[in-house]
Write an enzyme that holds these catalytic residues in place. Sequence first.
Site, short mmCIF file in Angstrom:
data_model
loop_
_atom_site.label_atom_id
_atom_site.label_comp_id
_atom_site.label_asym_id
_atom_site.label_seq_id
_atom_site.Cartn_x
_atom_site.Cartn_y
_atom_site.Cartn_z
CB SER A 136 -3.52 -0.10 -19.38
OG SER A 136 -2.94 0.75 -18.44
CG ASP A 270 -8.46 -0.04 -13.66
OD1 ASP A 270 -7.62 0.45 -13.03
OD2 ASP A 270 -8.55 -0.46 -14.59
CG HIS A 299 -5.22 -2.05 -14.77
ND1 HIS A 299 -6.28 -0.70 -15.31
CD2 HIS A 299 -4.16 -1.59 -15.53
CE1 HIS A 299 -5.48 -0.31 -16.44
NE2 HIS A 299 -4.19 -0.67 -16.36
#
Length: 324
Positions: A136, A270, A299
């Site tokens: 991320s 996502d 995610h």
Amino acid sequence: MRPASEEPVPLHEEFIYCCGAATHVLKCGPWKDLSKDESKNLPRLLFMIIPGNPGLAGYYRTFIQALYCGLNQQYPVWVVSHAGHCKPPSGMEMIEDTDIKELEDVFGLNGQVEHKLNFLKKNVSKDIKLVLIAHSIGCYITLEMMKRASELQVLRSVLLFPTIERMAQSPQGKLMTPLLCKLRYVLYMPVYLLSFLPEGVKASLVRFALRGMKTCDESSITTSVNLFSVDCIANILYMASQEMLKVVERDSTTIKQNLKKLIFYYGTGDSWCPQHYYDEIKMDFPDGDIRLCEKGLRHAFVLDASKEMAAMITDWLQDDLTKL
């Protein structure tokens, strides 16, 4: 390579100050100190995890254990929390009590980049090659690290569900930006009140919040209890607010310069980095190793798919490791 073992792997756990901020480090493997250049027992390679946000090391506990086993226990696998995202143990403050201020705004996005570079400088020999596995916002941090410290011996960077552009314009970003940038202080009071609850009640609340998952990693539940700390939440939300404002344009220059070292892994559903972000980067870098998830992983894969992700990464890196 062999599949990740089901047996639990002992972890070495440390709470340290890095850039003056409390930092939680989990180390998988017998190597606890990689800073001594003269040691003959240093491994050739360190796998270092750069977390997402919240950047609590505990979320990656199962992941690094599975990765370590998948690598035949040949290389250390470490995860370093973001500055100030961990709840320090009793007797340790969130910020080091010192007259020397090592870094301005260590809890901000830029500070988190410098925090990771500082950790490597002080704790890892410059002779050790690195595999950086980022998740991320950790992917943005990793690209910044490679840009700012080209001397790092990065063998590979694996960027999982990379939030490296247009975060505020993403579906989740549109929802969260007003909350993070204007209303985040409103959350502090309920978190403060909840912090007085017994630990068992906090764990039950976390389980209730994650009740929609078929299987949830137990370490994610125990780690999430740390989110009932006002200091942690304040630092987490502050960093997130900066992400919305600062992660705008993709750094295509740094990507181009390091393309052969990068593996991108995008999700199909996502809401932080939608599939058209994948389509566009794939079009801009047709020779890059840019993959689209075919397994429906979320995610926040650490909540329920750590072992599956670790197995995929060990498979992707087989050729690189055989050449060492």
